[in-house]
Design a protein around this motif. Structure first.
Motif, PDB file in Angstrom:
ATOM      1  N   TYR A 167       0.834  -1.208   0.000  1.00 15.78           N
ATOM      2  CA  TYR A 167       0.000   0.000   0.000  1.00 15.78           C
ATOM      3  C   TYR A 167       0.870   1.260   0.000  1.00 15.78           C
ATOM      4  CZ  TYR A 167      -3.497   3.427   1.472  1.00 15.78           C
ATOM      5  OH  TYR A 167      -4.317   4.521   1.544  1.00 15.78           O
ATOM      6  N   GLY A 168       0.671   2.114  -0.990  1.00 16.98           N
ATOM      7  CA  GLY A 168       1.388   3.382  -1.053  1.00 16.98           C
ATOM      8  C   GLY A 168       2.872   3.271  -1.334  1.00 16.98           C
ATOM      9  N   SER A 169       3.329   2.158  -1.931  1.00 18.27           N
ATOM     10  CA  SER A 169       4.771   1.923  -2.075  1.00 18.27           C
ATOM     11  C   SER A 169       5.358   2.358  -3.415  1.00 18.27           C
ATOM     12  CB  SER A 169       5.067   0.427  -1.878  1.00 18.27           C
ATOM     13  OG  SER A 169       4.737   0.008  -0.575  1.00 18.27           O
ATOM     14  N   LEU A 170       4.549   2.428  -4.449  1.00 11.99           N
ATOM     15  CA  LEU A 170       5.082   2.603  -5.799  1.00 11.99           C
ATOM     16  C   LEU A 170       4.951   4.043  -6.287  1.00 11.99           C
ATOM     17  CD1 LEU A 170       3.504  -0.581  -7.465  1.00 11.99           C
ATOM     18  CD2 LEU A 170       5.740  -0.365  -6.345  1.00 11.99           C
ATOM     19  N   ASP A 171       5.984   4.510  -6.960  1.00 14.72           N
ATOM     20  CA  ASP A 171       5.936   5.839  -7.578  1.00 14.72           C
ATOM     21  C   ASP A 171       5.333   5.783  -8.982  1.00 14.72           C
ATOM     22  OD1 ASP A 171       7.482   7.484  -5.543  1.00 14.72           O
ATOM     23  OD2 ASP A 171       8.908   5.872  -5.961  1.00 14.72           O
ATOM     24  N   ILE A 172       5.599   4.688  -9.678  1.00 15.83           N
ATOM     25  CA  ILE A 172       5.109   4.501 -11.043  1.00 15.83           C
ATOM     26  C   ILE A 172       4.649   3.058 -11.169  1.00 15.83           C
ATOM     27  CG2 ILE A 172       5.673   4.678 -13.519  1.00 15.83           C
ATOM     28  CD1 ILE A 172       8.246   6.214 -12.605  1.00 15.83           C
ATOM     29  N   LEU A 173       3.542   2.854 -11.867  1.00 18.16           N
ATOM     30  CA  LEU A 173       3.068   1.507 -12.167  1.00 18.16           C
ATOM     31  C   LEU A 173       2.758   1.444 -13.658  1.00 18.16           C
ATOM     32  CD1 LEU A 173       2.222  -1.314 -11.310  1.00 18.16           C
ATOM     33  CD2 LEU A 173       0.011  -0.392 -10.586  1.00 18.16           C
ATOM     34  N   ILE A 174       3.548   0.652 -14.377  1.00 17.96           N
ATOM     35  CA  ILE A 174       3.395   0.510 -15.821  1.00 17.96           C
ATOM     36  C   ILE A 174       2.601  -0.758 -16.105  1.00 17.96           C
ATOM     37  CG2 ILE A 174       4.582   0.271 -18.042  1.00 17.96           C
ATOM     38  CD1 ILE A 174       5.302   2.884 -16.830  1.00 17.96           C
ATOM     39  N   GLY A 193      -8.519  -1.196  -9.034  1.00 25.03           N
ATOM     40  CA  GLY A 193      -8.479  -0.328  -7.858  1.00 25.03           C
ATOM     41  C   GLY A 193      -7.438  -0.767  -6.847  1.00 25.03           C
ATOM     42  N   GLU A 194      -7.244  -2.073  -6.722  1.00 22.94           N
ATOM     43  CA  GLU A 194      -6.244  -2.569  -5.785  1.00 22.94           C
ATOM     44  C   GLU A 194      -4.833  -2.261  -6.272  1.00 22.94           C
ATOM     45  OE1 GLU A 194      -7.239  -6.668  -5.281  1.00 22.94           O
ATOM     46  OE2 GLU A 194      -9.110  -6.225  -4.213  1.00 22.94           O
ATOM     47  N   TYR A 195      -4.627  -2.322  -7.579  1.00 20.06           N
ATOM     48  CA  TYR A 195      -3.329  -1.911  -8.115  1.00 20.06           C
ATOM     49  C   TYR A 195      -3.082  -0.421  -7.848  1.00 20.06           C
ATOM     50  CZ  TYR A 195      -2.337  -6.269 -10.615  1.00 20.06           C
ATOM     51  OH  TYR A 195      -2.029  -7.570 -10.928  1.00 20.06           O
ATOM     52  N   LEU A 196      -4.102   0.401  -8.054  1.00 20.72           N
ATOM     53  CA  LEU A 196      -3.947   1.835  -7.824  1.00 20.72           C
ATOM     54  C   LEU A 196      -3.618   2.133  -6.364  1.00 20.72           C
ATOM     55  CD1 LEU A 196      -6.945   3.153  -9.956  1.00 20.72           C
ATOM     56  CD2 LEU A 196      -4.517   3.335 -10.515  1.00 20.72           C
ATOM     57  N   SER A 197      -4.093   1.296  -5.442  1.00 23.29           N
ATOM     58  CA  SER A 197      -3.833   1.530  -4.015  1.00 23.29           C
ATOM     59  C   SER A 197      -2.362   1.392  -3.673  1.00 23.29           C
ATOM     60  CB  SER A 197      -4.656   0.559  -3.164  1.00 23.29           C
ATOM     61  OG  SER A 197      -4.104  -0.760  -3.202  1.00 23.29           O
ATOM     62  N   MET A 198      -1.585   0.737  -4.531  1.00 23.08           N
ATOM     63  CA  MET A 198      -0.158   0.558  -4.258  1.00 23.08           C
ATOM     64  C   MET A 198       0.669   1.789  -4.624  1.00 23.08           C
ATOM     65  SD  MET A 198       0.523  -3.433  -5.306  1.00 23.08           S
ATOM     66  CE  MET A 198      -0.033  -3.280  -7.002  1.00 23.08           C
ATOM     67  N   LEU A 199       0.038   2.779  -5.250  1.00 25.11           N
ATOM     68  CA  LEU A 199       0.762   3.986  -5.631  1.00 25.11           C
ATOM     69  C   LEU A 199       0.913   4.950  -4.453  1.00 25.11           C
ATOM     70  CD1 LEU A 199      -0.896   4.657  -9.098  1.00 25.11           C
ATOM     71  CD2 LEU A 199       1.484   3.994  -8.704  1.00 25.11           C
ATOM     72  N   PHE A 200       2.059   5.624  -4.400  1.00 24.38           N
ATOM     73  CA  PHE A 200       2.287   6.689  -3.423  1.00 24.38           C
ATOM     74  C   PHE A 200       1.474   7.917  -3.851  1.00 24.38           C
ATOM     75  CE2 PHE A 200       5.048  10.140  -1.641  1.00 24.38           C
ATOM     76  CZ  PHE A 200       4.799   9.850  -0.309  1.00 24.38           C
ATOM     77  N   VAL A 201       1.510   8.941  -3.053  1.00 23.59           N
ATOM     78  CA  VAL A 201       0.772  10.168  -3.358  1.00 23.59           C
ATOM     79  C   VAL A 201       1.184  10.713  -4.728  1.00 23.59           C
ATOM     80  CG1 VAL A 201       0.349  12.548  -2.630  1.00 23.59           C
ATOM     81  CG2 VAL A 201       0.526  10.712  -0.924  1.00 23.59           C
ATOM     82  N   HIS A 202       0.181  10.937  -5.559  1.00 22.35           N
ATOM     83  CA  HIS A 202       0.368  11.418  -6.933  1.00 22.35           C
ATOM     84  C   HIS A 202       1.173  10.442  -7.786  1.00 22.35           C
ATOM     85  CE1 HIS A 202      -0.330  15.802  -5.389  1.00 22.35           C
ATOM     86  NE2 HIS A 202      -1.460  15.090  -5.455  1.00 22.35           N
ATOM     87  N   GLY A 203       1.144   9.159  -7.386  1.00 20.28           N
ATOM     88  CA  GLY A 203       1.782   8.151  -8.213  1.00 20.28           C
ATOM     89  C   GLY A 203       1.065   7.989  -9.546  1.00 20.28           C
ATOM     90  N   LYS A 204       1.792   7.487 -10.536  1.00 21.57           N
ATOM     91  CA  LYS A 204       1.261   7.396 -11.892  1.00 21.57           C
ATOM     92  C   LYS A 204       1.019   5.944 -12.304  1.00 21.57           C
ATOM     93  CE  LYS A 204       3.195  11.659 -12.082  1.00 21.57           C
ATOM     94  NZ  LYS A 204       3.973  12.283 -10.976  1.00 21.57           N
ATOM     95  N   PHE A 205      -0.183   5.688 -12.783  1.00 17.93           N
ATOM     96  CA  PHE A 205      -0.513   4.420 -13.429  1.00 17.93           C
ATOM     97  C   PHE A 205      -0.533   4.693 -14.926  1.00 17.93           C
ATOM     98  CE2 PHE A 205      -3.336   1.498 -15.523  1.00 17.93           C
ATOM     99  CZ  PHE A 205      -3.134   0.283 -14.917  1.00 17.93           C
ATOM    100  N   ILE A 206       0.396   4.059 -15.655  1.00 15.64           N
ATOM    101  CA  ILE A 206       0.538   4.326 -17.084  1.00 15.64           C
ATOM    102  C   ILE A 206       0.288   3.043 -17.863  1.00 15.64           C
ATOM    103  CG2 ILE A 206       2.030   5.216 -18.910  1.00 15.64           C
ATOM    104  CD1 ILE A 206       1.340   7.274 -16.751  1.00 15.64           C
ATOM    105  N   SER A 207      -0.701   3.094 -18.750  1.00 20.44           N
ATOM    106  CA  SER A 207      -1.026   1.939 -19.584  1.00 20.44           C
ATOM    107  C   SER A 207      -0.303   2.045 -20.922  1.00 20.44           C
ATOM    108  CB  SER A 207      -2.536   1.884 -19.824  1.00 20.44           C
ATOM    109  OG  SER A 207      -2.856   0.845 -20.724  1.00 20.44           O
TER     110      SER A 207
END
Length: 357
Positions: free
Chosen positions: A240-247, A260-274
Motif C-alpha cells: 500500500y502506497g509503495s510505488l511511484d510509477i506503475l506501468i 483499484g487494488e493496483y492503484l492503491s499501491m501507488l504513493f501520493v500522486h503516483g502514476k498508473f501508465i497503460s
C-alpha cells in the motif's frame, strides 16, 4: 547502376487464416529527398502484429505486411539526408511518418502528432499503403530512422524499437531512477523490457505476474521483487502506497481485474501508465473515483516514443549491457511466431531473421 529493389514480404492475405502469410510484392512509398532505403536483416514480432492480422484492432488493408521492429543496412539515401550513409546499420520502429511541422513534432513529440503514420496498415498522403518489416526492404523519412550503436547486436536491437521504446518512454518521462519504486504489470515482451530498462535507470523494480512459470526468469532479469498475483489475492495490501510509477503492459483485461487494488499501491500522486493495448472490444475494468482519491493517483497512457527518446534508449542499452530475452526464427516462420504469441508461448520476444532473396 544497381537494379531497383523489388519490395516483397510475408503478407496477410486472408484474415480468417491469419497465420498463413504469403509472399507478395508491394509498392513502397515514393522515394523523397529526405528518405532512407534499408535492406532489412531482422524484425521483431510484436503484439501489435498479432492484434492487426487477427483483426482485433479493426480491418486490415490487404494484402498487408506487418512488423515494426526493424533493423537493417542503409542502401540508398535521398539528396537531403544528412544523418546516414549507405552501409550504416539502422532501425525503424512503429511510426514511419508525421506532419513534421506542428508544435508536437517541433518539440520532439512527433509520436503524438495528429497526422502520425504507422509503419504498417496506414497510408501515406498519396494513398500508398504502408507495409512493415516482415519484408526485404523499407523506405522511411530520416526522422523515423534510428542509428544502432556498434555495441548492440542487430537481433537484440530490433525488438527495442517498439517494445523497448514503448516502456522506456514513460519510465523516463515519469522519473524512473535511483530512489524510485517502479511496478510492472504483465511480464511478456513489453513487461520484460520494462524490468530491464527500469533496472538500467536505477529504480527499484516490483514485477507483477500471474504466471508462476515466469517467476525465476523475472528474478534473473533483475527485478528486486516478484509478486505472483495468483498466489495471494491480497497481494496489494503489503505494498500500500509503495510505488511511484506503475506501468501496465497488459493487453487483455477481465471485468474482475482488480484495478483499484493496483492503484492503491501507488504513493501520493503516483502514476498508473497503460502501454498495452487490448483488442477494441476489451476495455479497462471499471474503477470508481474513490479509487483515485486516497493517494491522488493519476491515470495515463503513453504512445511508443520519440526519436530523441529512442536514441537515448539505445545508448543506455549499449552502455548498460541491456539484452532482451529473445527467440530467433527465419522470417518464413513468421506465422509460427504469431501463433505461439497468441498461445502465450514466447519467452519473451521473437525476432525474425531475413530469408527473402
Amino acid at each position: 547502376m544497381s537494379q531497383p529493389v523489388r519490395f516483397k514480404g510475408y503478407a496477410l492475405v486472408d484474415p480468417h487464416n491469419w497465420a498463413d502469410l504469403q509472399i507478395r510484392e508491394f509498392k513502397p512509398k515514393s522515394f523523397q529527398p529526405e528518405d532512407v532505403e534499408i535492406a532489412i536483416t531482422h524484425c521483431g514480432v510484436c503484439g501489435s502484429d498479432l492484434h492487426t492480422v487477427s483483426q482485433g484492432w479493426g480491418e486490415s488493408k490487404l494484402p498487408l505486411v506487418v512488423g515494426h521492429e526493424i533493423v537493417g543496412t542503409v542502401t540508398r539515401i535521398g539528396d537531403k539526408v544528412s544523418e546516414f550513409k549507405p552501409g550504416d546499420r539502422v532501425g525503424v520502429g512503429a511510426q514511419i511518418g508525421s506532419c513534421l511541422s506542428c508544435k508536437r513534432c517541433k518539440l520532439d513529440y512527433e509520436n503524438y502528432c495528429p497526422e502520425s503514420i504507422d509503419t504498417y496498415n496506414s497510408e501515406y498522403p498519396d494513398g500508398v499503403v504502408t507495409q512493415g518489416g516482415y519484408s526485404n526492404a523499407i523506405r522511411a523519412h530520416q526522422r523515423f530512422v534510428f542509428p544502432i550503436p556498434n555495441e548492440l547486436e542487430s537481433r537484440h536491437a530490433a525488438s527495442m524499437l517498439c517494445a523497448g521504446l514503448t516502456v522506456y518512454s514513460p519510465l523516463k518521462t515519469y522519473g524512473a531512477g535511483p530512489g524510485k519504486a517502479v511496478g510492472i504489470m504483465g511480464i511478456g515482451g513489453l513487461g520484460h523490457y520494462a524490468v530491464l530498462f527500469a533496472k538500467a535507470l536505477g529504480a527499484e523494480v516490483y514485477a507483477f505476474t500471474h504466471d508462476a512459470s515466469k517467476v525465476d526468469d523475472i528474478k534473473k532479469m533483475g527485478a528486486d521483487h516478484v509478486i505472483n498475483t495468483s498466489e495471494r489475492k491480497d497481494f496489494h495490501k503489503d505494498l500500500y502506497g509503495s510505488l511511484d510509477i506503475l506501468i501496465s503492459t497488459r493487453d487483455t483485461y477481465s471485468p474482475e481485474t482488480p484495478l483499484g487494488e493496483y492503484l492503491s499501491m501507488l504513493f501520493v500522486h503516483g502514476k498508473f501508465i497503460s502501454v498495452g493495448i487490448p483488442n477494441a472490444d476489451n476495455p479497462f475494468p471499471s474503477i470508481h473515483p474513490f479509487d483515485l482519491m486516497p493517494n491522488g493517483a493519476l491515470l495515463g497512457g503513453s504512445h511508443i516514443g520519440s526519436k530523441k527518446e529512442c536514441v537515448e534508449m539505445l545508448e543506455l542499452a549499449a552502455k548498460s549491457g541491456v539484452k532482451p530475452w529473445i527467440e530467433e526464427l527465419p522470417m518464413k516462420d513468421a506465422g509460427i511466431a504469431l501463433k505461439n504469441l497468441y498461445k502465450n508461448k514466447v519467452r519473451y520476444r521473437y525476432v525474425l531473421t531475413q530469408d527473402l532473396v
